[in-house]
Scaffold this active site. Structure first.
Site, PDB file in Angstrom:
ATOM      1  N   GLU A  46     -14.274 -11.795  -1.427  1.00  0.00           N
ATOM      2  CA  GLU A  46     -14.420 -10.945  -2.611  1.00  0.00           C
ATOM      3  C   GLU A  46     -14.059 -11.393  -3.719  1.00  0.00           C
ATOM      4  OE1 GLU A  46     -13.237  -6.287  -3.869  1.00  0.00           O
ATOM      5  OE2 GLU A  46     -11.962  -7.372  -2.356  1.00  0.00           O
ATOM      6  N   LYS A 123     -20.516  -3.298  -3.780  1.00  0.00           N
ATOM      7  CA  LYS A 123     -19.572  -2.654  -3.076  1.00  0.00           C
ATOM      8  C   LYS A 123     -19.705  -1.067  -3.388  1.00  0.00           C
ATOM      9  CE  LYS A 123     -14.437  -2.331  -2.471  1.00  0.00           C
ATOM     10  NZ  LYS A 123     -13.299  -3.179  -3.095  1.00  0.00           N
ATOM     11  N   CYS A 168     -14.372  -5.304   1.186  1.00  0.00           N
ATOM     12  CA  CYS A 168     -12.995  -4.963   1.197  1.00  0.00           C
ATOM     13  C   CYS A 168     -12.829  -3.621   1.691  1.00  0.00           C
ATOM     14  CB  CYS A 168     -12.280  -5.060  -0.190  1.00  0.00           C
ATOM     15  SG  CYS A 168     -10.630  -4.882  -0.203  1.00  0.00           S
TER      16      CYS A 168
END
Length: 308
Positions: A46, A123, A168
């Site tokens: 990320e 995300k 994440c």
């Protein structure tokens, strides 16, 4: 066998002072190591191109925008794409995306072996907060700097398999894996930047953070009979520590490779996508066993509401 020789390319810390050119040079070095080890697919973390900037509260939008990419590939990342094309190695990596409309996303892309971008993910599950919080040991301002992803959890055919991406905090949400699992995903790539200490509970340190990280990746892999390739940016960035623990998990939920440091490091595993078939056709044969008539609350309600 449908084997993808996959390299998880962990990045050590990236300081505020480090330039894009320096970071891209490190990425190219790792890419060359992966190619030398026989990998045809390389996964980076990320926000690979910058420090983990959500740890700082910044009001000047121009200063914030310096951490984002307005085009991909752009002038700084073009050498990375060129080298990947030369090596015939596909890749996935994360970065801050600034759209032509001025929107900001925490984004990951997927390329084929010709260096062409074939997939993009933004995300969805943004952790943290949007305003300065004096009660925290340090800030985690993803909700300030990014919009929630608007592309869902798509999958793509690449390298003879079905691939998906998450970033994440997404790994902690089983819905993310399941939406891709319902599309037959065989390999999930996941970049992360995870602080070594919980900013709201100092007793939760690296050991607990790594435990929860492994638990999330292993359960997601097992419950969807898919490979998971999770890659960290790790080490001490401008005084703030991030865990390592980059790993590759097989479709039975077993860790088959894991990094040992918090520096730039490569691990490689030959991932046989046929290994997904047993789980997908037996205990996790969704078509035979799922009972969607009982799952309504999952999409009808966001927060928990205990009974009276």
């Amino acid at each position: 066998m449908r084997e993808i020789s996959t390299a998880a390319l962990q990045m050590g810390p990236i300081q505020k002072s480090e330039s894009r050119a320096e970071v891209v040079a490190r990425m190219i070095s790792l890419l060359e190591q992966a190619h030398a080890a026989g990998a045809v697919f390389a996964v980076f973390p990320e926000l690979t191109l910058t420090t983990f900037f959500p740890r700082w509260y910044v009001e000047d939008q121009a200063q914030v925008d310096q951490w984002f990419e307005a085009e991909m590939p752009g002038p700084h990342t073009a050498p990375l794409f060129a080298r990947a094309r030369e090596l015939k190695i596909a890749m996935s990596f994360g970065y801050g995306e600034l759209t032509p409309e001025g929107q900001h996303f925490n984004t990951s892309i997927l390329t084929n072996r010709e260096g062409e971008i074939i997939g993009k993910y933004r995300k969805v599950h943004l952790p943290g907060h949007s305003e300065y919080d004096p009660e925290r040991a340090f800030q985690h301002l993803e909700k300030r700097y990014f919009l929630p992803g608007d592309l869902g959890f798509p999958v793509w055919r690449n390298l003879g398999g079905i691939m998906g991406m998450m970033i994440c905090n997404d790994r902690r949400w089983p819905e993310a894996y399941r939406v891709m699992g319902l599309q037959g995903v065989e390999m999930v790539t996941l970049g992360f930047n995870t602080p070594s200490v919980n900013s709201q509970m100092s007793s939760e340190g690296p050991e607990d953070r790594l435990f929860h990280h492994r638990l999330s990746c292993q359960s997601g892999a097992y419950q969807n009979a898919t490979w998971v390739v999770a890659v960290a940016k790790a080490g001490v960035e401008d005084g703030h520590s991030l865990i390592g623990g980059s790993l590759i998990v097989d479709p039975n939920g077993k860790i088959v490779a894991e990094t040992k440091t918090e520096e730039d490091e490569m691990i490689v595993h030959h991932c046989d996508l046929e290994a997904c078939n047993f789980g997908k056709s037996t205990i996790f044969d969704f078509k035979r066993h799922r009972r969607i008539e009982h799952y309504g609350l999952i999409t009808q309600r966001a927060g928990a509401e205990p009974p009276d």
